[in-house]
Design an enzyme around this catalytic site. Structure first.
Site, mmCIF file in Angstrom:
data_model
loop_
_atom_site.group_PDB
_atom_site.id
_atom_site.type_symbol
_atom_site.label_atom_id
_atom_site.label_comp_id
_atom_site.label_asym_id
_atom_site.label_seq_id
_atom_site.Cartn_x
_atom_site.Cartn_y
_atom_site.Cartn_z
ATOM 1 N N ILE A 30 0.827 -1.220 0.000
ATOM 2 C CA ILE A 30 0.000 0.000 0.000
ATOM 3 C C ILE A 30 0.858 1.266 0.000
ATOM 4 O O ILE A 30 0.396 2.335 -0.416
ATOM 5 C CB ILE A 30 -0.964 -0.025 1.223
ATOM 6 C CG1 ILE A 30 -2.215 0.782 0.961
ATOM 7 C CG2 ILE A 30 -0.262 0.395 2.502
ATOM 8 C CD1 ILE A 30 -3.319 0.538 1.987
ATOM 9 N N GLY A 92 12.133 -3.205 11.746
ATOM 10 C CA GLY A 92 11.043 -2.459 11.118
ATOM 11 C C GLY A 92 9.809 -3.278 10.818
ATOM 12 O O GLY A 92 8.950 -2.847 10.051
ATOM 13 N N HIS A 99 6.105 -11.821 5.775
ATOM 14 C CA HIS A 99 5.931 -11.371 4.388
ATOM 15 C C HIS A 99 7.300 -11.089 3.803
ATOM 16 O O HIS A 99 8.175 -10.529 4.462
ATOM 17 C CB HIS A 99 5.049 -10.123 4.323
ATOM 18 C CG HIS A 99 5.384 -9.072 5.329
ATOM 19 N ND1 HIS A 99 4.987 -9.140 6.648
ATOM 20 C CD2 HIS A 99 6.112 -7.929 5.221
ATOM 21 C CE1 HIS A 99 5.437 -8.094 7.303
ATOM 22 N NE2 HIS A 99 6.133 -7.344 6.463
HETATM 23 P P1 5GP Z 1 6.951 -4.566 7.534
HETATM 24 O O1 5GP Z 1 7.229 -3.154 7.969
HETATM 25 O O2 5GP Z 1 6.167 -5.327 8.588
HETATM 26 O O3 5GP Z 1 8.148 -5.329 7.048
HETATM 27 O O4 5GP Z 1 6.035 -4.446 6.262
HETATM 28 C C1 5GP Z 1 4.667 -4.223 6.320
HETATM 29 C C2 5GP Z 1 4.266 -3.689 4.975
HETATM 30 O O5 5GP Z 1 2.860 -3.819 4.844
HETATM 31 C C3 5GP Z 1 4.608 -2.217 4.785
HETATM 32 O O6 5GP Z 1 5.467 -2.066 3.673
HETATM 33 C C4 5GP Z 1 3.255 -1.550 4.587
HETATM 34 O O7 5GP Z 1 3.277 -0.511 3.636
HETATM 35 C C5 5GP Z 1 2.372 -2.703 4.152
HETATM 36 N N1 5GP Z 1 0.991 -2.558 4.525
HETATM 37 C C6 5GP Z 1 0.509 -2.187 5.736
HETATM 38 N N2 5GP Z 1 -0.833 -2.193 5.720
HETATM 39 C C7 5GP Z 1 -1.214 -2.593 4.478
HETATM 40 C C8 5GP Z 1 -2.491 -2.784 3.855
HETATM 41 O O8 5GP Z 1 -3.554 -2.614 4.447
HETATM 42 N N3 5GP Z 1 -2.472 -3.175 2.558
HETATM 43 C C9 5GP Z 1 -1.318 -3.391 1.866
HETATM 44 N N4 5GP Z 1 -1.427 -3.763 0.581
HETATM 45 N N5 5GP Z 1 -0.106 -3.208 2.421
HETATM 46 C C10 5GP Z 1 -0.058 -2.827 3.710
#
Ligand code: 5GP
Ligand code: ZN
Length: 113
Positions: A30, A92, A99
């Protein structure tokens, strides 16, 4: 369990799906950090990389195969791309369902921020 990505898997929250099968889902991030920024997730809820069990080894390898296939489809495979898996707060991680970030379409820098 109140997991954002489980809700995306269940289609309770919409996402731009790039690839889906019985084991994994891939969808556009997103808040993209590069021209291509796709998240590849297992449909099985695994909260962090630390929770990966022996029985998950094939699934985790399969996530990489799916990421490779998407990278080829997006024509970034030969140019290069980055696969990132953040584990816990200092790295982070903000969503606690593992994922793989597939990032590409621009030059990447090292070390990461
Ligand atoms: P992290 O910071 O946990 O490695 O990555 C989480 C990712 O999920 C971030 O890059 C963030 O932009 C993405 N993200 C968070 N909420 C949503 C959402 O509701 N939809 C989508 N498509 N991505 C999301
Ligand atoms: Zn989940």
């Amino acid at each position: 369990m109140n997991c954002l990505f489980c809700k995306i898997i269940e289609k309770k929250i919409p996402s731009k799906i790039v690839y889906e099968d019985e084991r994994v889902l891939a969808f556009e991030d997103i808040n993209p950090q590069s021209p291509v920024h796709i998240l590849v997730i297992p449909k099985k809820h695994i909260s962090t990389a630390l929770e990966i069990k022996d029985e998950d080894n094939e699934l985790i390898g399969y996530m990489f195969q799916v990421a490779n296939k998407i990278a080829k489809g997006k024509n970034i495979a030969e140019r290069g791309f980055r696969l990132v898996l953040n584990c816990n707060h200092e790295a982070g991680q903000t969503v606690f369902h593992i994922h793989l970030h597939l990032l590409g379409g621009r030059v990447m820098h090292w070390p990461p921020g």
